[in-house]
Design an enzyme around this catalytic site. Structure first.
Site, mmCIF file in Angstrom:
data_model
loop_
_atom_site.group_PDB
_atom_site.id
_atom_site.type_symbol
_atom_site.label_atom_id
_atom_site.label_comp_id
_atom_site.label_asym_id
_atom_site.label_seq_id
_atom_site.Cartn_x
_atom_site.Cartn_y
_atom_site.Cartn_z
ATOM 1 N N CYS A 20 0.839 -1.198 0.000
ATOM 2 C CA CYS A 20 0.000 0.000 0.000
ATOM 3 C C CYS A 20 0.871 1.245 0.000
ATOM 4 O O CYS A 20 2.104 1.167 0.027
ATOM 5 C CB CYS A 20 -0.936 0.010 1.208
ATOM 6 S SG CYS A 20 -0.060 0.134 2.792
ATOM 7 N N ASP A 428 12.517 28.601 -30.475
ATOM 8 C CA ASP A 428 13.553 28.947 -31.442
ATOM 9 C C ASP A 428 12.908 28.952 -32.836
ATOM 10 O O ASP A 428 11.860 28.347 -33.050
ATOM 11 C CB ASP A 428 14.668 27.897 -31.362
ATOM 12 C CG ASP A 428 15.788 28.172 -32.342
ATOM 13 O OD1 ASP A 428 16.121 29.351 -32.525
ATOM 14 O OD2 ASP A 428 16.302 27.206 -32.932
#
Length: 746
Positions: A20, A428
């Site tokens: 768990c 760019d």
């Protein structure tokens, strides 16, 4: 599996015994206490990733630390071995479940008879089965099949924490021991709960089986990538083609691809022309034409013709291997959104134990010991925090796998989460918005020259240069039929020399030529007034202009531009629609930048910026009002400073190693549309994680009060707890429906 990553070492451990969220949170805390170690534990993949300085930690020491925490560890094997181990564990768990079910089934009939739900039984009938038989049927389920819960609980408590096994072991033991005492004392006036303890264990085992099956599907995309790798190759050896294992191929080896063959390793075409299906790499269905000198990537599929190729990357050096490693790494990482679940898991089990104790004390104080016992057991069972630990990692695993199939290589879960929070993106120009390959767009000859003759002379001189503009002129000449027909009439080139950043000069067929900017020609006394107007017009359209002079006389202009990608404008539109501001940063001339910005719909752009300046521009965007998360998209190499400065970075490129290493997310398709896809995938994943956390919490928020108030039977609590984990994993699997949007091309 131990590997070097820049200045750090990375240790990948397969962990056994986690059940768990409390388990993974506790183990992570223990490992992070080791000096100089940064650890991440993933419950869904059952792996722990440790990063540390070289020589600081050994495998033995790491495994010992895991052992002290109550778990077991081993070096992670390759994926095939891991899958084989999982299959063995699955079969063993399936056998245990069916044994438990066989013993529990008569007890389930007993429970139905007690409630009058069995044919011929009346409600309240004391015993359908003798108590001694109920005790014997429940005993192997409790102490043999259920031994895994006792071991897990002991290891957890010994390690200084508490997990799901503690809750299950405590709850079922309380029910069984109480029932045994009532049976031995002959108290027929009191109920026994052998069926509750046995059914709880059986239901938890069923939930774990369903959970394991669903978790296995979360890694299906990665398994599919692994299966793509061919096992055999056709190697050219001593003039003959022989079929060999792929391990026999070394860099430089010559191999042959027949139509329909999968490429065994990364390589380059040395003979032949064909079209290859690269959908596994780029997500695009259209085949890619390949010619001599073009690169090939492992697992892509050859089309219609025979190819002779040279191996350049084999084994772990192939692009496919790099993608698999990157996906595994990302699936094992942890997203910031998981921190809430981790903090809750750390205190959840002790808090539940306290609530169960308070419930028991309250109902016993009310004079109902049986109700006190059963309600306390129900609280312990419904509160198991399995779903809490699976809410985030299962969604991450599915999303990263889906991203890889769509050509999005995500380095870690944090990058995936941040992509969905983008408010601004710096891009760019060259290679990002444009194709990154200049091409001749227009030729403006001065009388008496023709366009073909002007291009032929310029190409002859430019063949001596490796400049990108020179290559564009040479390609244009080779593609021109009128020039290619004269290819046999080779033009002699002598005295060629370049003037850095200005142009080139030399003698072609005995005539003096100068090729470069208008300023370069004017500096040598050449009258260029006839080309200034045309040059201004072409520059305004985003072209770079190269002028040619023959024997000191201006001969004309050649316009060259970097072609805009077909989908750049649509990608920018998608990003803007998603609330992302797009800013273009380029080192190019303002005229060219303005033309590209207009064509793509970008309002904010900066030209003439060096790489360091791009990084400063990204930092400025991060400081702007309302900038929550700023990204950068570039080629991953010369944009490295700006990529590093961004909150999340995207490398635009066809899988170059440098790009994969430089950015948080690599867009293999080489298109800005991939950024929009990454944003969409991130937002879909975050939405799914929030849904999972809601499902995980709602079971506990509603279930614990119901159990504590006596309105939830322990068996129903066990069924609800099992379903909580399955529902969370199944909800994560819905992300497999996500597909990248393909915008219409311009």
């Amino acid at each position: 599996m131990l590997m070097n990553e820049s200045a750090q070492e990375r240790l990948d451990l397969a962990i056994s015994g986690m059940t768990c969220a409390a388990c993974s949170a506790r183990l992570e805390k223990v490992l992070n206490r080791l000096p100089g170690v940064e650890a991440t534990v993933n419950l869904a993949s059952e792996h722990a990733i440790l990063r540390f300085a070289p020589g600081l930690l050994t495998l033995e020491a790491a495994c010992a630390a895991v052992g002290k925490a109550g778990f077991s560890a081993r070096p992670a094997a390759n994926r095939e071995e891991e899958r084989a181990k999982k299959r063995e564990e699955w079969r063993a768990s399936l056998v245990r479940f069916w044994i438990a079910a066989a013993f529990t089934l008569p007890l389930a009939v007993q429970m139905l008879a007690m409630f009058g739900l069995w044919p011929g039984a009346s409600r309240g009938h004391d015993e359908f089965l003798p108590r001694w038989l109920q005790c014997l049927l429940a005993m192997p389920v409790q102490f043999w099949i259920g031994a895994r819960f006792y071991r897990g609980a002991w290891n957890s408590l010994r390690g200084g924490g508490a997990n799901m096994d503690v809750l299950v072991a405590l709850g079922t033991t309380m029910a069984y021991v109480y029932s045994l005492a009532v049976t031995l004392l002959g108290r027929h006036d009191l109920h026994v709960y052998f069926e509750a303890s046995a059914m709880l264990i059986t239901l938890v085992l069923l939930g774990k089986l369903l959970e394991a099956r669903a978790k296995a599907r979360t890694g299906a995309a990665l398994d599919a990538l692994v299966r793509l790798q061919p096992k055999r190759a056709r190697l050219e050896r001593d003039g003959e083609v022989v079929e060999v294992d792929i391990d026999a191929l070394q860099p430089g080896a010559i191999f042959v691809l027949r139509p329909g063959d999968a490429v065994p390793v990364d390589g380059v075409v040395i003979e032949g022309e064909s079209a290859l299906d690269e959908a596994m790499l780029t997500g695009e269905s259209m085949p890619v034409d390949k010619h001599p000198g073009d690169p090939l990537y492992a697992a892509t599929v050859n089309g219609h013709a025979l190819l002779r190729c040279r191996a350049t990357g084999v084994g772990a050096s192939t692009l496919l291997a790099g993608i698999i490693h990157l996906v595994e790494q990302a699936q094992s990482s942890k997203a910031p959104v998981q921190r809430l679940a981790d903090r809750i898991a750390a205190v959840f089990v002790p808090a539940v134990a306290a609530v169960a104790l308070a419930t028991f004390a309250f109902w016993w104080w009310q004079g109902d010991f049986q109700a006190a016992l059963i309600d306390a057991v129900a609280v312990l069972v419904i509160a198991c925090p399995c779903a809490l630990g699976l809410a985030t990692p299962t969604a991450i695993m599915v999303a990263v796998g889906q991203g890889a199939r769509a050509g999005l290589l995500i380095k870690n879960a944090e990058a995936l989460e941040r992509a969905g929070q983008l408010t601004a993106l710096a891009v760019d120009k060259t290679g990002t918005l444009t194709a990154g390959e200049p091409a001749v767009t227009k030729i403006v000859p001065a009388p008496p020259w023709s366009s073909a003759e002007l291009l032929r002379l310029a190409a002859a001189l430019e063949r001596t240069s490796s400049h990108p503009l020179a290559r564009a002129i040479v390609r244009a000449a080779e593609a021109e039929p009128e020039i290619s027909e004269k290819a046999g009439e080779k033009l002699d080139v002598t005295e060629a020399r370049a003037a850095a950043g200005q142009g080139i000069e030399g003698r072609v067929a005995g005539r003096a030529l100068r090729l470069g900017s208008l300023d370069f020609l004017a500096a040598h006394g050449i009258d260029v007034s006839g080309g200034e107007s045309d040059a201004g017009t072409l520059a305004g359209l985003g072209n770079a202009c190269v002028a040619l002079a023959v024997e000191g006389v201006y001969a004309g202009l050649i316009a060259i531009s970097d072609r805009l990608r077909d989908d750049s404008a649509a990608a920018v539109a998608r990003l803007r629609a998603a609330g992302v501001k797009v800013v273009m940063l380029t080192g190019d001339h303002p005229h060219t930048a303005a033309a590209i910005a207009r064509a793509t719909g970008i309002d904010d752009w900066r030209a003439g910026i060096l790489p360091a300046g791009k990084a400063e521009a990204v930092k400025a965007l991060k400081q702007a009002p309302g900038a929550r998360c700023v990204g950068m998209a570039g080629d991953g190499i010369n944009d490295a400073p700006a990529l590093a400065a961004a909150d999340v970075s995207f490398a635009i490129g066809a899988g170059a190693d440098a790009a994969v290493q430089a950015a948080d997310i690599t867009l293999v398709r080489g298109s800005l549309a991939g950024v929009a896809d990454a944003v969409a995938l991130s937002r879909a994943t975050l939405a799914k994680i929030r849904q999972n956390l809601f499902f995980a919490f709602i079971y506990n928020v509603l279930g614990i009060p119901l159990a504590a108030s006596g309105h939830l039977d322990p068996v129903l609590a066990g069924a609800a707890m099992a379903l909580s984990s399955v529902s969370v994993v199944s909800n994560s699997l819905l992300l497999k429906r996500w597909r990248p949007k393909r915008a219409p091309q311009r």
